[in-house]
Design a protein around this motif. Structure first.
Motif, PDB file in Angstrom:
ATOM      1  N   PRO A 114       3.915   7.406 -11.739  1.00 15.69           N
ATOM      2  CA  PRO A 114       5.295   6.898 -11.808  1.00 15.69           C
ATOM      3  C   PRO A 114       5.745   6.199 -10.524  1.00 15.69           C
ATOM      4  N   PHE A 115       5.281   6.662  -9.375  1.00 18.16           N
ATOM      5  CA  PHE A 115       5.655   6.017  -8.111  1.00 18.16           C
ATOM      6  C   PHE A 115       5.113   4.596  -8.065  1.00 18.16           C
ATOM      7  N   MET A 116       3.843   4.408  -8.407  1.00 22.05           N
ATOM      8  CA  MET A 116       3.227   3.095  -8.320  1.00 22.05           C
ATOM      9  C   MET A 116       3.829   2.120  -9.324  1.00 22.05           C
ATOM     10  N   THR A 117       4.059   2.553 -10.538  1.00 25.08           N
ATOM     11  CA  THR A 117       4.619   1.648 -11.546  1.00 25.08           C
ATOM     12  C   THR A 117       6.065   1.288 -11.248  1.00 25.08           C
ATOM     13  N   THR A 118       6.781   2.171 -10.560  1.00 27.56           N
ATOM     14  CA  THR A 118       8.168   1.875 -10.190  1.00 27.56           C
ATOM     15  C   THR A 118       8.244   0.956  -8.985  1.00 27.56           C
TER      16      THR A 118
ATOM     17  N   VAL B  40      -7.110   1.221  -6.269  1.00 26.09           N
ATOM     18  CA  VAL B  40      -7.409   2.238  -5.270  1.00 26.09           C
ATOM     19  C   VAL B  40      -8.025   1.548  -4.060  1.00 26.09           C
ATOM     20  N   LEU B  41      -7.397   1.714  -2.905  1.00 25.93           N
ATOM     21  CA  LEU B  41      -7.893   1.098  -1.676  1.00 25.93           C
ATOM     22  C   LEU B  41      -9.183   1.802  -1.251  1.00 25.93           C
ATOM     23  N   LYS B  42     -10.242   1.037  -1.041  1.00 19.44           N
ATOM     24  CA  LYS B  42     -11.506   1.622  -0.599  1.00 19.44           C
ATOM     25  C   LYS B  42     -11.367   2.049   0.852  1.00 19.44           C
ATOM     26  N   TRP B  43     -11.359   3.351   1.080  1.00 19.40           N
ATOM     27  CA  TRP B  43     -10.998   3.899   2.388  1.00 19.40           C
ATOM     28  C   TRP B  43     -12.237   4.340   3.145  1.00 19.40           C
ATOM     29  N   PRO B  44     -12.357   3.989   4.431  1.00 16.84           N
ATOM     30  CA  PRO B  44     -13.525   4.409   5.214  1.00 16.84           C
ATOM     31  C   PRO B  44     -13.432   5.884   5.607  1.00 16.84           C
ATOM     32  N   PRO B  45     -14.554   6.565   5.735  1.00 17.47           N
ATOM     33  CA  PRO B  45     -14.524   7.980   6.135  1.00 17.47           C
ATOM     34  C   PRO B  45     -14.085   8.155   7.580  1.00 17.47           C
ATOM     35  N   GLN B  46     -13.621   9.350   7.895  1.00 19.78           N
ATOM     36  CA  GLN B  46     -13.199   9.721   9.255  1.00 19.78           C
ATOM     37  C   GLN B  46     -12.205   8.710   9.838  1.00 19.78           C
ATOM     38  N   SER B  47     -11.144   8.461   9.093  1.00 20.31           N
ATOM     39  CA  SER B  47     -10.177   7.446   9.535  1.00 20.31           C
ATOM     40  C   SER B  47      -8.731   7.922   9.481  1.00 20.31           C
ATOM     41  N   PRO B  48      -8.434   9.124   9.995  1.00 24.48           N
ATOM     42  CA  PRO B  48      -7.017   9.529  10.028  1.00 24.48           C
ATOM     43  C   PRO B  48      -6.170   8.641  10.935  1.00 24.48           C
TER      44      PRO B  48
ATOM     45  N   ILE C  40      -3.132   2.132  -3.879  1.00 22.24           N
ATOM     46  CA  ILE C  40      -2.958   3.540  -3.528  1.00 22.24           C
ATOM     47  C   ILE C  40      -4.065   3.921  -2.556  1.00 22.24           C
ATOM     48  N   GLN C  41      -3.677   4.490  -1.432  1.00 23.66           N
ATOM     49  CA  GLN C  41      -4.646   4.933  -0.423  1.00 23.66           C
ATOM     50  C   GLN C  41      -4.835   6.436  -0.535  1.00 23.66           C
ATOM     51  N   GLN C  42      -6.068   6.875  -0.483  1.00 23.05           N
ATOM     52  CA  GLN C  42      -6.407   8.297  -0.409  1.00 23.05           C
ATOM     53  C   GLN C  42      -7.672   8.424   0.414  1.00 23.05           C
ATOM     54  N   ASP C  43      -7.825   9.561   1.087  1.00 27.29           N
ATOM     55  CA  ASP C  43      -9.032   9.729   1.895  1.00 27.29           C
ATOM     56  C   ASP C  43     -10.195  10.176   1.021  1.00 27.29           C
ATOM     57  N   ASN C  44     -11.288  10.574   1.654  1.00 30.40           N
ATOM     58  CA  ASN C  44     -12.514  10.874   0.910  1.00 30.40           C
ATOM     59  C   ASN C  44     -12.745  12.365   0.726  1.00 30.40           C
ATOM     60  N   ALA C  45     -11.653  13.129   0.581  1.00 31.24           N
ATOM     61  CA  ALA C  45     -11.780  14.557   0.284  1.00 31.24           C
ATOM     62  C   ALA C  45     -12.525  14.742  -1.040  1.00 31.24           C
TER      63      ALA C  45
ATOM     64  N   VAL D 251       0.844  -1.197   0.000  1.00 30.10           N
ATOM     65  CA  VAL D 251       0.000   0.000   0.000  1.00 30.10           C
ATOM     66  C   VAL D 251       0.878   1.245   0.000  1.00 30.10           C
ATOM     67  N   ALA D 252       0.538   2.205  -0.866  1.00 28.02           N
ATOM     68  CA  ALA D 252       1.170   3.525  -0.856  1.00 28.02           C
ATOM     69  C   ALA D 252       0.189   4.498  -0.222  1.00 28.02           C
ATOM     70  N   TRP D 253       0.642   5.201   0.810  1.00 32.58           N
ATOM     71  CA  TRP D 253      -0.222   6.087   1.587  1.00 32.58           C
ATOM     72  C   TRP D 253      -0.057   7.517   1.127  1.00 32.58           C
ATOM     73  N   SER D 254      -1.142   8.270   1.076  1.00 33.47           N
ATOM     74  CA  SER D 254      -1.068   9.655   0.596  1.00 33.47           C
ATOM     75  C   SER D 254      -1.996  10.550   1.409  1.00 33.47           C
TER      76      SER D 254
END
Length: 346
Positions: free
Chosen positions: A230-234, A269-277, A243-248, A151-154
């Motif tokens: 490029p980060f993910m393919t490398t 894309v990792l399915k991310w739950p809301p309000q999960s910092p 790839i993790q991203q929040d629900n902004a 997982v790549a976190w962002s």
């Protein structure tokens, strides 16, 4: 006058040794500096029970709140964490034959390990979002550290040029409230700040990209195409990365969703739950940057210097630091399961 009261094991041994050597009580007291009563008592205990330590009970006033009373006080605390010392004392005294004062309540609570502290501020999680957080945790409860390495976190974060610490305290007299040395200056909106977007995985730190004051869908599309792709393919040439991203809102825009669909054969894309910092380890990297900024010998005086400092700190975060954060993911998942989707200490 000789020393009275309880003696240490070594001192009791000295008393017994002196008496066994043939010294009288008076001679032992004079030699060791203890009272005659103490010499007599300790030697008697050794003769009768073979003990070389004091059997005397502790002195002082008997505690007004016994073990049962402490359990009662503990229940009052559990029922209302925000109760004041006066309220706890009043509620404790109801129905009790012997009442206690607030000083006794304070002493008892400290003996029990309770201290008055500022509560941690955490976001209010709705019932719906608790369920989604719990569903996410259940779906990933069997993921190992090896799985989380894929997982790549962002995330984005904003760093202010100046901070006002509301917990700062000073010493001053009554008429010194406006003395320059007793003031803390503030700047509207913190004097401005720098917003950055960053990403990382267990393998390496990713790019840190300065962005404008507000990130919209168009700006985020440039980031995912110029930096995420490029980060993910490398890092994941076998196309097994997430790839993790929040629900902004900018992350959920249609142009962003379409872009990820076009590249779903390269990463997921990792399915991310809301309000999960608390589940996103990159939040702790932002804390590292914040602490390092505060620890600088020379603090930035303008936004350009602030941005340079942030980029420099990010580039020097140790590998052990961010790898340890990824390795904490199984524990974070267990923590969410334990509180049934509620807030965790992370």
């Amino acid at each position: 006058m000789g020393k009275k009261g309880d003696l240490s094991n070594f001192e009791c041994g000295m008393v017994v040794g002196a008496r066994r050597a043939g010294l009288s009580i008076s001679q032992s007291a004079q030699l060791l500096g203890f009272s005659r009563t103490t010499i007599s008592r300790v030697y008697k205990e050794w003769c009768e029970k073979g003990k070389t330590f004091s059997m005397r009970q502790s002195c002082g006033r008997k505690c007004l709140v016994d073990a049962r009373g402490q359990r009662r006080m503990g229940r009052l605390i559990q029922a209302d964490r925000r109760a004041t010392l006066t309220e706890i004392t009043t509620r404790y005294n109801r129905g009790m034959q012997q009442s206690i004062c607030e000083a006794t309540t304070r002493t008892t609570l400290r003996r029990m390990g309770y201290n008055s502290r500022r509560p941690h501020r955490v976001p209010l999680i709705s019932t719906t979002n608790r369920k989604k957080r719990l569903q996410f945790a259940r779906a990933h409860q069997n993921w190992t550290v090896e799985d989380w390495k894929n997982v790549a976190w962002s995330d984005e974060s904003r760093f202010l040029l100046r901070h006002s610490n509301g917990r700062v305290r000073i010493w001053r007299k009554q008429n010194e409230n406006m003395d320059p040395s007793c003031l803390v200056t503030t700047v509207q909106a913190g004097g401005g700040g720098v917003m950055v977007w960053g990403m990382f995985s267990w393998h390496t730190l990713g790019p840190l990209v300065p962005i404008g004051h507000r990130l919209n869908a168009t700006g985020y599309l440039s980031i995912v195409s110029d930096h995420v792709h490029p980060f993910m393919t490398t890092m994941y040439p076998s196309f097994d990365g997430y790839i993790q991203q929040d629900n902004a809102p900018c992350h959920k825009a249609r142009i962003i969703s379409n872009w990820f669909l076009e590249h779903d054969n390269e990463f997921t894309v990792l399915k991310w739950p809301p309000q999960s910092p608390d589940l996103n380890p990159i939040e702790h990297l932002w804390d590292v940057v914040e602490r390092e900024l505060h620890a600088l010998d020379v603090h930035p005086t303008n936004l350009h210097q602030l941005q340079d400092a942030i980029l420099s700190i990010w580039a020097n975060i140790s590998k052990e630091c961010f790898q340890h954060l990824v390795e904490s993911m199984p524990r974070r998942i267990k923590a969410v399961l334990k509180v049934k989707g509620g807030q965790t200490p992370y």
